[in-house]
Design an enzyme around this catalytic site. Structure first.
Site, mmCIF file in Angstrom:
data_model
loop_
_atom_site.group_PDB
_atom_site.id
_atom_site.type_symbol
_atom_site.label_atom_id
_atom_site.label_comp_id
_atom_site.label_asym_id
_atom_site.label_seq_id
_atom_site.Cartn_x
_atom_site.Cartn_y
_atom_site.Cartn_z
ATOM 1 N N SER A 160 35.222 29.932 50.488
ATOM 2 C CA SER A 160 36.292 30.489 50.245
ATOM 3 C C SER A 160 36.790 32.010 51.480
ATOM 4 O O SER A 160 35.928 33.163 51.585
ATOM 5 C CB SER A 160 37.118 30.754 48.819
ATOM 6 O OG SER A 160 36.648 32.382 48.213
ATOM 7 N N TYR A 193 33.628 39.067 42.583
ATOM 8 C CA TYR A 193 33.772 37.629 43.299
ATOM 9 C C TYR A 193 33.475 37.402 44.573
ATOM 10 O O TYR A 193 33.151 37.092 45.946
ATOM 11 C CB TYR A 193 35.362 36.499 43.173
ATOM 12 C CG TYR A 193 35.508 35.701 44.273
ATOM 13 C CD1 TYR A 193 34.821 34.911 43.309
ATOM 14 C CD2 TYR A 193 36.345 35.965 45.251
ATOM 15 C CE1 TYR A 193 35.299 33.113 43.575
ATOM 16 C CE2 TYR A 193 36.739 34.598 44.910
ATOM 17 C CZ TYR A 193 35.910 33.288 44.837
ATOM 18 O OH TYR A 193 36.443 31.902 45.601
#
Length: 203
Positions: free
Chosen positions: A174, A187
């Protein structure tokens, strides 16, 4: 425009989810014309969300599916969905953050299908909050889910691929693996690790 913390958190999480979805769409398009000819395909985190969507796409192109996750109920629901659409599907309950589990997951696929041709690492979590609001335990947890699960599965599957001189590995990272933003520190750290690991492994 000022935004309260809860609204900001929702916006950041939504943005990350959109980034993941975009990656999935691009991956699906890349495989759209492929004929996978019964290739045993293991999708880690394949019981829901992007993982399940990718399982459907791989199944549509002739792959024999294996999906793994920790939640038995979600796995059973996914199995019913995939087999109901005519896709051969093996479900495995396991925790890819655990190295012995990762080895066991691959061993079950090899026992059932004979090999792993394609490994897709999708499993991921998002932890949202300011840096000082997160602990090192939070970082450990996110690194485990987002990076170590990927590394564990690759180290379990890669020797067989190298021995056969064949195989493909897909790691979902991502936009979080390219741009680090406030409130998604753990993250982004984990996704940067996935990107660096993937690029180094490919080289």
């Amino acid at each position: 425009m000022r935004m309260d913390r809860q609204s900001a958190t929702r916006l950041i999480a939504a943005g990350a989810s959109v980034g993941l979805a975009a990656v999935g769409v691009r991956l699906a398009r890349a495989w759209r014309s492929a004929d996978l000819g019964g290739a045993p395909t293991l999708i880690v985190g394949g019981s829901r969300g992007l993982g399940l969507a990718l399982a459907k796409e791989f199944g549509k192109h002739g792959a024999r599916l294996a999906i793994c996750a920790r939640d038995a109920d979600e796995l059973e629901e996914a199995r019913r969905t995939l087999t109901g659409q005519g896709y051969e599907t093996l479900v495995i309950r396991g925790d890819a953050t655990n190295r012995s589990d990762a080895q066991g997951i691959v061993a079950q696929v090899v026992s059932h299908y004979g090999r792993v041709d394609i490994l897709v690492n999708v499993a991921s979590i998002i932890a949202v909050g300011p840096a000082l609001g997160m602990t090192l335990d939070d970082l450990d947890r996110v690194m485990g889910e987002n990076f170590w699960s990927t590394a564990n599965m690759i180290y379990a599957a890669l020797p067989g691929m190298v021995e056969r001189h064949a195989g493909r590995i897909v790691n979902i990272a991502s936009i979080g693996g390219k741009v680090s933003v406030p409130h998604l520190l753990s993250y982004s750290t984990a996704k940067f690790a996935v990107v660096g690991f993937s690029e180094g492994l490919r080289a």
